[in-house]
Design a protein around this motif. Structure first.
Motif, PDB file in Angstrom:
ATOM      1  N   GLU A 147      25.484 -51.164 -21.067  1.00 37.39           N
ATOM      2  CA  GLU A 147      24.672 -50.105 -20.465  1.00 37.39           C
ATOM      3  C   GLU A 147      23.628 -50.709 -19.525  1.00 37.39           C
ATOM      4  OE1 GLU A 147      24.121 -45.835 -20.357  1.00 37.39           O
ATOM      5  OE2 GLU A 147      25.651 -47.108 -21.290  1.00 37.39           O
ATOM      6  N   GLN A 148      23.048 -51.832 -19.927  1.00 38.16           N
ATOM      7  CA  GLN A 148      22.051 -52.486 -19.089  1.00 38.16           C
ATOM      8  C   GLN A 148      22.667 -53.018 -17.801  1.00 38.16           C
ATOM      9  OE1 GLN A 148      20.595 -55.258 -22.046  1.00 38.16           O
ATOM     10  NE2 GLN A 148      18.827 -53.964 -22.529  1.00 38.16           N
ATOM     11  N   VAL A 149      23.843 -53.599 -17.906  1.00 37.18           N
ATOM     12  CA  VAL A 149      24.534 -54.071 -16.708  1.00 37.18           C
ATOM     13  C   VAL A 149      24.833 -52.909 -15.772  1.00 37.18           C
ATOM     14  CG1 VAL A 149      26.773 -54.938 -15.920  1.00 37.18           C
ATOM     15  CG2 VAL A 149      25.497 -56.199 -17.642  1.00 37.18           C
ATOM     16  N   GLU A 150      25.264 -51.788 -16.358  1.00 34.43           N
ATOM     17  CA  GLU A 150      25.559 -50.598 -15.561  1.00 34.43           C
ATOM     18  C   GLU A 150      24.317 -50.121 -14.811  1.00 34.43           C
ATOM     19  OE1 GLU A 150      28.270 -47.764 -14.141  1.00 34.43           O
ATOM     20  OE2 GLU A 150      28.636 -49.525 -15.391  1.00 34.43           O
ATOM     21  N   ALA A 151      23.148 -50.344 -15.400  1.00 34.97           N
ATOM     22  CA  ALA A 151      21.893 -49.937 -14.773  1.00 34.97           C
ATOM     23  C   ALA A 151      21.394 -50.939 -13.741  1.00 34.97           C
ATOM     24  CB  ALA A 151      20.830 -49.722 -15.844  1.00 34.97           C
ATOM     25  N   GLY A 152      22.116 -52.059 -13.568  1.00 36.19           N
ATOM     26  CA  GLY A 152      21.756 -53.032 -12.553  1.00 36.19           C
ATOM     27  C   GLY A 152      21.078 -54.280 -13.059  1.00 36.19           C
ATOM     28  N   ASP A 153      20.939 -54.433 -14.387  1.00 40.23           N
ATOM     29  CA  ASP A 153      20.319 -55.624 -14.951  1.00 40.23           C
ATOM     30  C   ASP A 153      21.303 -56.791 -14.981  1.00 40.23           C
ATOM     31  OD1 ASP A 153      18.019 -54.143 -15.425  1.00 40.23           O
ATOM     32  OD2 ASP A 153      18.576 -53.671 -17.492  1.00 40.23           O
ATOM     33  N   THR A 154      20.753 -57.980 -15.008  1.00 38.82           N
ATOM     34  CA  THR A 154      21.539 -59.184 -15.282  1.00 38.82           C
ATOM     35  C   THR A 154      21.414 -59.484 -16.767  1.00 38.82           C
ATOM     36  OG1 THR A 154      21.172 -60.083 -13.067  1.00 38.82           O
ATOM     37  CG2 THR A 154      21.813 -61.645 -14.789  1.00 38.82           C
ATOM     38  N   VAL A 155      22.538 -59.520 -17.469  1.00 41.49           N
ATOM     39  CA  VAL A 155      22.506 -59.594 -18.929  1.00 41.49           C
ATOM     40  C   VAL A 155      23.385 -60.738 -19.417  1.00 41.49           C
ATOM     41  CG1 VAL A 155      22.955 -58.366 -21.082  1.00 41.49           C
ATOM     42  CG2 VAL A 155      22.114 -57.111 -19.087  1.00 41.49           C
ATOM     43  N   GLU A 156      22.807 -61.539 -20.304  1.00 41.46           N
ATOM     44  CA  GLU A 156      23.573 -62.588 -20.982  1.00 41.46           C
ATOM     45  C   GLU A 156      23.343 -62.429 -22.474  1.00 41.46           C
ATOM     46  OE1 GLU A 156      24.650 -66.533 -19.200  1.00 41.46           O
ATOM     47  OE2 GLU A 156      22.910 -67.125 -20.412  1.00 41.46           O
ATOM     48  N   VAL A 157      24.375 -62.732 -23.255  1.00 37.39           N
ATOM     49  CA  VAL A 157      24.296 -62.622 -24.709  1.00 37.39           C
ATOM     50  C   VAL A 157      24.688 -63.968 -25.313  1.00 37.39           C
ATOM     51  CG1 VAL A 157      25.074 -61.379 -26.757  1.00 37.39           C
ATOM     52  CG2 VAL A 157      24.966 -60.181 -24.561  1.00 37.39           C
ATOM     53  N   LEU A 158      23.808 -64.544 -26.107  1.00 40.18           N
ATOM     54  CA  LEU A 158      24.091 -65.791 -26.809  1.00 40.18           C
ATOM     55  C   LEU A 158      24.360 -65.473 -28.270  1.00 40.18           C
ATOM     56  CD1 LEU A 158      24.228 -68.872 -27.135  1.00 40.18           C
ATOM     57  CD2 LEU A 158      21.723 -68.874 -27.368  1.00 40.18           C
ATOM     58  N   VAL A 159      25.547 -65.832 -28.736  1.00 40.30           N
ATOM     59  CA  VAL A 159      25.976 -65.564 -30.107  1.00 40.30           C
ATOM     60  C   VAL A 159      26.696 -66.797 -30.637  1.00 40.30           C
ATOM     61  CG1 VAL A 159      26.139 -63.060 -29.801  1.00 40.30           C
ATOM     62  CG2 VAL A 159      28.118 -64.502 -29.263  1.00 40.30           C
ATOM     63  N   HIS A 160      27.324 -66.647 -31.799  1.00 36.26           N
ATOM     64  CA  HIS A 160      28.132 -67.723 -32.371  1.00 36.26           C
ATOM     65  C   HIS A 160      29.610 -67.452 -32.122  1.00 36.26           C
ATOM     66  CE1 HIS A 160      24.446 -67.322 -34.845  1.00 36.26           C
ATOM     67  NE2 HIS A 160      24.424 -68.635 -34.762  1.00 36.26           N
ATOM     68  N   SER A 161      30.380 -68.506 -32.101  1.00 35.73           N
ATOM     69  CA  SER A 161      31.828 -68.365 -32.021  1.00 35.73           C
ATOM     70  C   SER A 161      32.348 -67.710 -33.295  1.00 35.73           C
ATOM     71  CB  SER A 161      32.475 -69.729 -31.826  1.00 35.73           C
ATOM     72  OG  SER A 161      33.880 -69.631 -31.908  1.00 35.73           O
ATOM     73  N   GLU A 162      33.271 -66.761 -33.143  1.00 34.09           N
ATOM     74  CA  GLU A 162      33.834 -66.120 -34.330  1.00 34.09           C
ATOM     75  C   GLU A 162      34.719 -67.083 -35.112  1.00 34.09           C
ATOM     76  OE1 GLU A 162      36.157 -61.993 -35.620  1.00 34.09           O
ATOM     77  OE2 GLU A 162      36.083 -62.584 -33.534  1.00 34.09           O
ATOM     78  N   THR A 163      35.418 -67.973 -34.401  1.00 36.43           N
ATOM     79  CA  THR A 163      36.237 -68.980 -35.063  1.00 36.43           C
ATOM     80  C   THR A 163      35.405 -70.232 -35.308  1.00 36.43           C
ATOM     81  OG1 THR A 163      37.033 -69.798 -32.924  1.00 36.43           O
ATOM     82  CG2 THR A 163      38.341 -68.103 -34.018  1.00 36.43           C
ATOM     83  N   ARG A 164      35.647 -70.869 -36.430  1.00 34.83           N
ATOM     84  CA  ARG A 164      34.855 -72.037 -36.769  1.00 34.83           C
ATOM     85  C   ARG A 164      35.261 -73.238 -35.927  1.00 34.83           C
ATOM     86  NH1 ARG A 164      33.388 -71.976 -43.197  1.00 34.83           N
ATOM     87  NH2 ARG A 164      33.004 -69.735 -43.375  1.00 34.83           N
ATOM     88  N   GLY A 165      34.270 -74.039 -35.572  1.00 29.41           N
ATOM     89  CA  GLY A 165      34.506 -75.240 -34.784  1.00 29.41           C
ATOM     90  C   GLY A 165      33.258 -75.607 -34.009  1.00 29.41           C
ATOM     91  N   TRP A 166      33.261 -76.797 -33.440  1.00 25.49           N
ATOM     92  CA  TRP A 166      32.093 -77.296 -32.710  1.00 25.49           C
ATOM     93  C   TRP A 166      32.053 -76.817 -31.264  1.00 25.49           C
ATOM     94  CZ3 TRP A 166      27.975 -79.853 -34.677  1.00 25.49           C
ATOM     95  CH2 TRP A 166      28.103 -80.350 -35.988  1.00 25.49           C
ATOM     96  N   ARG A 167      33.186 -76.359 -30.758  1.00 26.24           N
ATOM     97  CA  ARG A 167      33.280 -76.057 -29.326  1.00 26.24           C
ATOM     98  C   ARG A 167      32.519 -74.771 -28.977  1.00 26.24           C
ATOM     99  NH1 ARG A 167      36.909 -72.949 -26.340  1.00 26.24           N
ATOM    100  NH2 ARG A 167      37.111 -73.576 -24.161  1.00 26.24           N
ATOM    101  N   SER A 168      31.698 -74.837 -27.931  1.00 24.35           N
ATOM    102  CA  SER A 168      31.046 -73.668 -27.367  1.00 24.35           C
ATOM    103  C   SER A 168      31.803 -73.239 -26.120  1.00 24.35           C
ATOM    104  CB  SER A 168      29.588 -73.974 -27.001  1.00 24.35           C
ATOM    105  OG  SER A 168      28.842 -74.355 -28.141  1.00 24.35           O
ATOM    106  N   ARG A 169      31.698 -71.975 -25.774  1.00 24.43           N
ATOM    107  CA  ARG A 169      32.372 -71.501 -24.574  1.00 24.43           C
ATOM    108  C   ARG A 169      31.605 -70.340 -23.971  1.00 24.43           C
ATOM    109  NH1 ARG A 169      37.251 -67.249 -25.406  1.00 24.43           N
ATOM    110  NH2 ARG A 169      36.360 -65.997 -27.093  1.00 24.43           N
ATOM    111  N   ARG A 170      31.868 -70.083 -22.709  1.00 23.06           N
ATOM    112  CA  ARG A 170      31.298 -68.953 -21.984  1.00 23.06           C
ATOM    113  C   ARG A 170      32.442 -68.033 -21.570  1.00 23.06           C
ATOM    114  NH1 ARG A 170      26.617 -67.939 -18.887  1.00 23.06           N
ATOM    115  NH2 ARG A 170      25.837 -70.010 -19.461  1.00 23.06           N
ATOM    116  N   ARG A 171      32.273 -66.728 -21.753  1.00 19.69           N
ATOM    117  CA  ARG A 171      33.280 -65.765 -21.327  1.00 19.69           C
ATOM    118  C   ARG A 171      32.595 -64.531 -20.769  1.00 19.69           C
ATOM    119  NH1 ARG A 171      34.186 -61.656 -25.382  1.00 19.69           N
ATOM    120  NH2 ARG A 171      33.230 -62.148 -27.399  1.00 19.69           N
TER     121      ARG A 171
END
Length: 386
Positions: free
Chosen positions: A27-51
């Motif tokens: 909803e925030q993106v739709e309103a014109g904001d720049t939005v990033e969300v930092l969370v944990h990977s759902e699958t276990r492991g050391w690798r981080s990723r951006r999507r």
């Protein structure tokens, strides 16, 4: 505005907090904001990723382990530092409970920003988990430090805010903003998910003790014309399957496990009654109740003291509230709805109207925007000399 959300997980990971975080971010993106969300990977492991989730940027920090409900992510602070440097957010929106969010207390770059702490739930010390009770004395100082540092705190209902001991010292900066749910796509016709000739009862949620599904199964023994579809996975699955067999409910109770969104929407479309039999305040709001109300389903839920469930479901208007853990009362409420088509229709239509007027994303987005403005203004005022 540039907003950085900190959360536990992000869809397609299941869960009410995860679903709402995604709704608000989109909803925030739709309103014109720049939005990033930092969370944990759902699958276990050391690798981080951006999507990407559309225009929402999602950073998933590696999660090599889990302790009770707490993801173990040594790289989360590093990812937070990188997100702040790259996104240059105007504000941090921190969704808790989430032990990794405590990293914001330790990073100077994070401490320079205004914070909105979204209080989704207390730590459930009455859940029966000895590990949680033993760990909470170590968790509480960090929790209180986070709340002390917050410029504004968001609670999802007045009932939960007023009952929360953790929030008690910070009531003056706590604002109530409910969760929200947008439209769903109309599902394509599908084969019946329930046995023919039975009233179609739906329950959705993690198969945890506090959800009260054992009580729901007990309530069905006296309701031979009601069949249950229970959607969700979790640590109680084996025990629930054993209970189904022991009670002789195999022919009319189906434990479907986790399903995709298409199947979930088909279940809501085919169901006649929805039930959320949770036992305690670990059920802080009940996002699935909004999903049921959106689908026009009458709801039977627990009247949990200090929970938002009783604010979402209006007893005698959009559904029925019963005492938590009371299988006989739950059975009576389900029987009444199963036997009265007019009542099901009336409650279902009233619930859908309540979702339309009180729990749509646009209204919640506007309220959140006002919280942001107050947090930014308060920080600016505090920074002015004199």
């Amino acid at each position: 505005m540039r907003v950085l959300h900190l959360g536990k997980f992000y869809p397609p990971a299941p869960g009410g907090i995860e679903t709402f975080t995604a709704i608000l971010a989109r909803e925030q993106v739709e309103a014109g904001d720049t939005v990033e969300v930092l969370v944990h990977s759902e699958t276990r492991g050391w690798r981080s990723r951006r999507r990407q989730d559309g225009a929402v940027s999602v950073v998933e920090a590696g999660r090599p382990g889990q302790l009770a409900y707490a993801p173990l992510s040594p790289t989360f602070p590093l990812q937070l530092q990188r997100c702040i440097a790259q996104t240059r957010p105007d504000l941090l929106h921190i969704h808790v409970p989430n032990t990794s969010a405590f990293a914001a207390l330790l990073l100077p770059a994070a401490r320079r920003l205004p914070w909105v702490v979204h209080w989704h739930a207390d730590i459930p010390l009455d859940s029966g988990s000895r590990l949680l009770r033993a760990a909470y004395p170590f968790y509480r100082p960090w929790e209180q430090a986070l709340l002390r540092r917050a410029d504004r705190i968001v609670a999802t209902s007045a009932a939960y805010r007023d009952a929360s001991q953790a929030l008690a010292p910070w009531r003056d900066k706590t604002v109530v903003v409910p969760l929200a749910l947008g439209d769903a796509e109309t599902p394509a016709p599908a084969a019946p998910l329930w046995p023919l000739g039975k009233r179609r009862l739906l329950a959705v949620g993690r198969l945890s003790h506090y959800k009260g599904f054992e009580v729901l199964l007990d309530s069905l023994v006296a309701l031979p014309d009601v069949a249950l579809l229970l959607i969700g996975g979790g640590e109680r699955e084996a025990a629930l399957r054993e209970q189904v067999a022991r009670l002789g409910l195999t022919g009319r109770v189906q434990l479907a496990g986790q399903v995709d969104d298409t199947c979930l929407q088909q279940a809501y479309a085919q169901a006649e009654i929805f039930c959320l039999p949770s036992l305690d305040r670990a059920e802080a709001f009940g996002m699935v109740l909004l999903e049921a109300m959106r689908a026009g389903l009458p709801c039977v839920a627990s009247a949990i003291a200090g929970s938002g469930v009783g604010e979402v479901v209006r007893n005698g208007e959009t559904g029925m509230l019963v005492a938590p853990g009371d299988a006989a009362a739950l059975s009576a409420a389900l029987a009444r709805l199963a036997d009265d088509a007019d009542l099901r229709t009336r409650y279902g239509e009233a619930g859908r109207q309540r979702w339309q007027t009180a729990y749509r994303p646009a209204a919640v987005m506007a309220a959140t925007r006002r919280v942001y403005a107050a947090a930014l203004a308060g920080r600016a005022a505090a920074a002015r000399p004199g």
